[in-house]
Write a protein that holds these residues in place. Sequence first.
Motif, PDB file in Angstrom:
ATOM      1  N   PHE A 233       0.582  -0.941   0.249  1.00 12.13           N
ATOM      2  CA  PHE A 233       0.057   0.211  -0.105  1.00 12.13           C
ATOM      3  C   PHE A 233       1.055   1.018  -0.428  1.00 12.13           C
ATOM      4  CE2 PHE A 233      -1.609   3.545   2.228  1.00 12.13           C
ATOM      5  CZ  PHE A 233      -2.407   3.923   1.953  1.00 12.13           C
ATOM      6  N   LEU A 234       1.820   1.466   0.482  1.00 12.88           N
ATOM      7  CA  LEU A 234       3.115   2.745   1.191  1.00 12.88           C
ATOM      8  C   LEU A 234       3.174   2.651  -0.318  1.00 12.88           C
ATOM      9  CD1 LEU A 234       4.889   1.906   3.988  1.00 12.88           C
ATOM     10  CD2 LEU A 234       2.843   3.424   3.490  1.00 12.88           C
ATOM     11  N   ARG A 235       3.360   1.786  -1.499  1.00 12.79           N
ATOM     12  CA  ARG A 235       4.179   1.893  -2.886  1.00 12.79           C
ATOM     13  C   ARG A 235       2.969   2.611  -3.211  1.00 12.79           C
ATOM     14  NH1 ARG A 235       5.633  -3.131  -6.121  1.00 12.79           N
ATOM     15  NH2 ARG A 235       6.695  -2.540  -7.936  1.00 12.79           N
ATOM     16  N   PRO A 248       1.395  12.769  -1.580  1.00 19.45           N
ATOM     17  CA  PRO A 248       3.007  11.265  -1.700  1.00 19.45           C
ATOM     18  C   PRO A 248       3.497  10.763  -0.202  1.00 19.45           C
ATOM     19  CG  PRO A 248       3.134  13.125  -3.238  1.00 19.45           C
ATOM     20  CD  PRO A 248       2.008  13.604  -2.977  1.00 19.45           C
ATOM     21  N   ASP A 249       4.059  12.948  -0.388  1.00 22.25           N
ATOM     22  CA  ASP A 249       5.185  12.667   0.868  1.00 22.25           C
ATOM     23  C   ASP A 249       5.298  12.860   2.435  1.00 22.25           C
ATOM     24  OD1 ASP A 249       7.387  12.597  -1.291  1.00 22.25           O
ATOM     25  OD2 ASP A 249       6.987  14.920  -1.770  1.00 22.25           O
ATOM     26  N   PHE A 250       4.095  12.517   2.493  1.00 22.82           N
ATOM     27  CA  PHE A 250       3.264  12.635   4.079  1.00 22.82           C
ATOM     28  C   PHE A 250       2.501  11.863   4.568  1.00 22.82           C
ATOM     29  CE2 PHE A 250       1.070  14.108   8.115  1.00 22.82           C
ATOM     30  CZ  PHE A 250       1.746  14.692   8.595  1.00 22.82           C
ATOM     31  N   VAL A 282      11.799   1.370  -2.527  1.00 18.61           N
ATOM     32  CA  VAL A 282      10.636   2.370  -2.291  1.00 18.61           C
ATOM     33  C   VAL A 282      10.873   3.208  -1.117  1.00 18.61           C
ATOM     34  CG1 VAL A 282       7.866   2.527  -2.105  1.00 18.61           C
ATOM     35  CG2 VAL A 282       8.989   0.754  -4.289  1.00 18.61           C
ATOM     36  N   ASP A 283      10.122   4.627  -1.382  1.00 19.02           N
ATOM     37  CA  ASP A 283      10.294   4.766   0.685  1.00 19.02           C
ATOM     38  C   ASP A 283       9.279   4.608   0.890  1.00 19.02           C
ATOM     39  OD1 ASP A 283      11.043   6.254   3.088  1.00 19.02           O
ATOM     40  OD2 ASP A 283      10.530   8.408   1.500  1.00 19.02           O
TER      41      ASP A 283
END
Length: 432
Positions: A233-235, A248-250, A282-283
């Motif tokens: 999901f994070l991806r 997408p960064d928070f 992926v972060d």
Amino acid sequence: MPYVLLAVGAVSLLLALNAHRPGRRPAVLVPSFFAGWLTIELAPHLLVAEIAGLVLAAVYGGLEGSAGWAGWIGLVLGAAGVAGTVATIAAARRTTVTLRESGVPLDLDPEGAPRYPRSHLIVPPLCLLPRRGVRVTRNVVFREEGRLRLKLDVYSPAADGAAGGAGGAAAGGRLRPGLMQIHGGAWVIGDKREQGLPLLNHMAVQGWVGFNVNYRLSPRATWPEHLVDLKHFLRWYREHAEEYGADPDFLCVTGGSAGGHLTAMVALTANVPDFQPGFEDVDTSVQGAVPFYGVYDFVEPGPWPVPMGATRLVERMVVKRPFKEDREAFAKASPVHYLREDAPPFFVIHGSRDSLIPVAEARRFVERLRDASRSPVIYAEMKGSQHAFDVFPSYRTARVVEAVERYLTGLHREYTAGREPRAPEDIAGSLG
């Protein structure tokens, strides 16, 4: 009728006693939990029902006849039960004090954002419906491999227009903060339609975009497949957040029970390759975590008679390895195994009368996390509260939901200001 009055009074007293001292023996654990859960979180509704039952039984002859003594005993027992229910309500009313003493900012947004609706407190099933001003986009597929299709529901401000595609952008092109919700259910049951709804609705009203996420369940799934799904999901979020008006960064993460365990794992295992096979680059970091009544250590017994990992549920259905022979596998499934200095801020919530996951589990996790992390770790212990208290939109739930929104809003404002919070006062200060 006297015996009916006796039965009503006895049930009333038993419910009150169980709410204050829930049974923890295996034979009564589950029924005691459910009885206490309903009694505590629906206490005002129960109080009305108890008084009505006692009065009606008395009016229709419960104190008369040769068996009138049974009715009088029932009335006395019922009065004691009512007093216990009133005490339960009084404990819930102290939630605001508890949250403020914990350092959680609770006052309403100075811009006049709405509070939790009273109508939901009176009619709890209303929480199943989207609140006014909230748009829900259901069954969005975020992972599809062969026959596997994992879905999520998106809760977003209705003012942003149609969710998804270009219409999903927030008003004025401003991207909104995101919140990931992970349901509980002992890793074997549960669904996105059942949990986190009061919080997700409230967060959407306040301008957040919430994602209620499903994951594979045991016994079909074997640990760490549950966590791998959430990493997927994070991806997906990094790639598709903007389509739903989210930044997408928070992203912050929350969840209860097994979802609380997974919340802590998601927050503490950012970019760990073992949990994101095939997308290691992926972060997968998050900016904050709010676990509710979670399990944080499978190896050390602590508050448990035996280590949680050695229970039949976890050993045979979830991890599927012998605990005595492979303790390391259970350590790697424990959030305490991943405590680190750069952990994101945490707001840990637990009930003092939780009969399924002892409150000592949260206390020891918070103590260890505070020792390791340089980020603020806030702990709120809900006095008199059972497991899963936030499923119902009770008075306690309303205050906790408001507190979580204020806390996460503070984190987001620190983020937009380019600051990294180091103490609870930093988060509260950003709300002023």
